[in-house]
Design a protein around this motif. Structure first.
Motif, PDB file in Angstrom:
ATOM      1  N   ASN A  40     -81.252-107.454  43.148  1.00  0.00           N
ATOM      2  CA  ASN A  40     -79.733-107.203  42.195  1.00  0.00           C
ATOM      3  C   ASN A  40     -79.395-108.510  41.785  1.00  0.00           C
ATOM      4  OD1 ASN A  40     -77.467-106.237  41.565  1.00  0.00           O
ATOM      5  ND2 ASN A  40     -76.120-105.451  43.098  1.00  0.00           N
ATOM      6  N   ASN A  53     -79.085-105.279  35.460  1.00  0.00           N
ATOM      7  CA  ASN A  53     -80.037-104.583  36.202  1.00  0.00           C
ATOM      8  C   ASN A  53     -80.949-103.790  35.408  1.00  0.00           C
ATOM      9  OD1 ASN A  53     -79.415-105.978  38.579  1.00  0.00           O
ATOM     10  ND2 ASN A  53     -77.893-103.751  39.293  1.00  0.00           N
ATOM     11  N   CYS A  77     -81.394-102.548  42.840  1.00  0.00           N
ATOM     12  CA  CYS A  77     -80.842-102.658  41.398  1.00  0.00           C
ATOM     13  C   CYS A  77     -79.215-101.165  42.045  1.00  0.00           C
ATOM     14  CB  CYS A  77     -81.337-102.414  40.319  1.00  0.00           C
ATOM     15  SG  CYS A  77     -82.318-103.918  39.412  1.00  0.00           S
TER      16      CYS A  77
END
Length: 203
Positions: A40, A53, A77
């Motif tokens: 992320n 993402n 993510c």
């Protein structure tokens, strides 16, 4: 108990070098499968031009769509805030209680392990394997391996040829509309990038 690899990165974009490293270490270490995990917000580096993402996840899925032993995980993510590997390993261990997790990385990241959050707990939570590509780093890698073993970790460094390309170089080629970028990307990923006009200046 089987060994499950975990290979994380920004994958911005994922390229043939990533896949080569993943496939080679999977074979050398005898892994049952590998979880390909786009991060992320990476805490260790500033990710200039990091795509969202969903886009990076989709490129990863396209890259391994024909490889049954490599699966894409969206665990990091989905997490809010910065991604720390030690937290990811904790979460994965709950999902794979009967397997041993094996963290895969390149030599550059391997040498920075003492800078990672709770790294001593991390190296005791999973096995860590690294690809040794630069000959001049051999001594440094041996020292890091010895250090990890000395604090109770399990680790192995595997010499291997790594494709000399980086995501940064590929992004630059794509910005300049250099068609040779196709040589370094899975065909489906390159087609996706062109279709959605990714990494183009002004896009």
């Amino acid at each position: 108990m089987a060994d499950v690899g975990v290979f994380g990165g920004t994958f911005n974009p994922i390229h043939n070098g990533h896949l080569h490293l993943c496939q080679t270490l999977m074979q050398k270490a005898g892994l049952k499968k590998v979880l390909l995990m786009p991060v992320n917000t990476p805490p260790h580096k500033i990710a200039h031009g990091l795509l969202d993402n969903d886009t990076r996840l989709q490129m990863c899925r396209l890259a391994v769509h024909d490889q049954a032993l490599i699966q894409v995980s969206d665990l990091e993510c989905r997490r809010q805030g910065k991604s720390y590997t030690v937290d990811t390993i904790d979460a994965l261990q709950a999902l794979y209680p009967n397997d041993r997790l094996v963290l895969i990385m390149g030599s550059d990241m391997y040498l920075t392990l003492p800078e990672w959050k709770d790294y001593q707990r991390l190296v005791k939570s999973c096995k860590i394997i690294a690809a040794a590509r630069e000959e001049h780093l051999g001594q440094s890698l041996q020292k890091m391996q010895a250090h990890i073993l000395s604090i109770g970790g399990d680790t192995q460094v595997y010499p291997m040829d790594v494709l000399p390309i980086s995501s940064t170089q590929i992004r630059r080629m794509l910005e300049e509309k250099d068609p040779s970028a196709a040589n370094y990307l899975p065909k489906a990923v390159y087609a996706y990038i062109l279709q959605h006009k990714l990494y183009q200046k002004g896009e």
